[in-house]
Enzyme design. Sequence first.
Site, mmCIF file in Angstrom:
data_model
loop_
_atom_site.group_PDB
_atom_site.id
_atom_site.type_symbol
_atom_site.label_atom_id
_atom_site.label_comp_id
_atom_site.label_asym_id
_atom_site.label_seq_id
_atom_site.Cartn_x
_atom_site.Cartn_y
_atom_site.Cartn_z
ATOM 1 N N ASP A 118 -10.807 21.412 -5.164
ATOM 2 C CA ASP A 118 -12.040 22.183 -5.336
ATOM 3 C C ASP A 118 -12.664 22.467 -3.966
ATOM 4 O O ASP A 118 -13.003 21.534 -3.244
ATOM 5 C CB ASP A 118 -13.039 21.403 -6.197
ATOM 6 C CG ASP A 118 -14.291 22.221 -6.434
ATOM 7 O OD1 ASP A 118 -14.254 23.098 -7.320
ATOM 8 O OD2 ASP A 118 -15.290 22.024 -5.702
ATOM 9 N N TYR A 132 -18.711 24.799 2.243
ATOM 10 C CA TYR A 132 -18.346 23.447 2.700
ATOM 11 C C TYR A 132 -17.851 23.478 4.148
ATOM 12 O O TYR A 132 -17.661 22.431 4.769
ATOM 13 C CB TYR A 132 -17.297 22.803 1.776
ATOM 14 C CG TYR A 132 -17.721 22.698 0.315
ATOM 15 C CD1 TYR A 132 -19.055 22.784 -0.072
ATOM 16 C CD2 TYR A 132 -16.763 22.503 -0.681
ATOM 17 C CE1 TYR A 132 -19.422 22.698 -1.415
ATOM 18 C CE2 TYR A 132 -17.131 22.411 -2.021
ATOM 19 C CZ TYR A 132 -18.452 22.512 -2.376
ATOM 20 O OH TYR A 132 -18.801 22.426 -3.704
ATOM 21 N N LYS A 142 -15.595 29.128 -4.135
ATOM 22 C CA LYS A 142 -16.885 29.617 -4.649
ATOM 23 C C LYS A 142 -17.521 30.632 -3.701
ATOM 24 O O LYS A 142 -17.486 30.457 -2.479
ATOM 25 C CB LYS A 142 -17.846 28.430 -4.859
ATOM 26 C CG LYS A 142 -17.201 27.276 -5.606
ATOM 27 C CD LYS A 142 -18.143 26.162 -5.966
ATOM 28 C CE LYS A 142 -17.353 24.941 -6.417
ATOM 29 N NZ LYS A 142 -16.896 24.085 -5.291
ATOM 30 N N HIS A 201 -21.299 30.403 -6.845
ATOM 31 C CA HIS A 201 -21.658 29.015 -6.523
ATOM 32 C C HIS A 201 -23.019 28.597 -7.087
ATOM 33 O O HIS A 201 -23.174 27.495 -7.602
ATOM 34 C CB HIS A 201 -21.636 28.822 -4.999
ATOM 35 C CG HIS A 201 -21.441 27.411 -4.563
ATOM 36 N ND1 HIS A 201 -20.801 27.065 -3.392
ATOM 37 C CD2 HIS A 201 -21.812 26.248 -5.128
ATOM 38 C CE1 HIS A 201 -20.791 25.742 -3.277
ATOM 39 N NE2 HIS A 201 -21.399 25.224 -4.316
#
Length: 306
Positions: free
Chosen positions: A32, A37, A66, A99
């Site tokens: 994921d 990130y 996302k 997201h």
Amino acid sequence: MPAIGLGTWKSQPGEVYNAVREAIRIGYRHIDCAFIYMNEAEIGQALSDAIAAGEVTRQELWITSKLWNNAHREADVLPALRKTLSDLQLDYLDLYLVHWPVAHQPDKVGVKTGADFVPLNEVPIAETWRGMEAAADAGLARHIGVSNFSVKKISDLLQTARIRPEVNQVELHPLLQQQALFDYCASENIYLTAYSPLGSGDRSAEMKAANEPSLLENPVINDIANKNGCTAAQVLIGWAAQRGTSVIPKSTNPGRLRQNLEASNLILAREDMDTIAGLDRHFRFINGQFWAMEGSPYTVASLWDE
Ligand code: A2P
């Protein structure tokens, strides 16, 4: 989608390469990811090297990413997805999610003031979703879905969606069971993925509320772990999988990576599942307060519709 995936939020650059390589070696097939990130390029190198080494094929992997909040305009979705694909060294994603139901100005990856946001009536989710549908049409995302969406926001989206969202990824654990959302998504054939299943204890101090409860140290969870000869983390992961959600515990530690994947072997007795059902407190570790700064068009209440 394999039920247990590897979470990569907060996996540091310099660590996440080894975590992904180790995860794939020991059998993880679901990773994921997300643009925000800030580690997709390193994950992409790990995926590429694992595939080149013959440890796994692309087809065996399930890779989720996302769309970030600054790319909600229809025309911005495909470019954002192409950047993620290029970083991940992939030509398609298995799953691409919106997201957050929150939009930023296009040049604001991070937000510092209320003016950095765009209200949803200016960039409606229905518009963002047309971009997501174009991603699916182009074969760049095999499946599309949402994250952090309430029952209300999903049902609004279903009014206009040409391609239905297949997944909603939300915070889920014994202290936040979201049974109404769970039942609604089941009734609409939308699969839930549970994030922060261990309570995300490695969040920065600013993201933590005072006196947060601990999932891993919860005495009831630990009693069940002792009874079953496993760890508290395994109870939390096994509970999520047995409940019928997918679950994405994050770790960069080889021993804990293995332990978390092995939770798929745990079968909790009905009485343990019932005991865990009684722990629900509707407590969010990720409460969305960061979108509700002064001057923002978003409030915590409007975010979760509760
Ligand atoms: P680490 O990466 O050092 O293993 P969440 O998935 O809810 O975001 O939680 C992630 C946090 O939980 C990280 O601090 C991670 O640390 C820790 N963690 C992951 N797996 C385990 C485990 N099996 N036991 C205890 N802590 C764990």
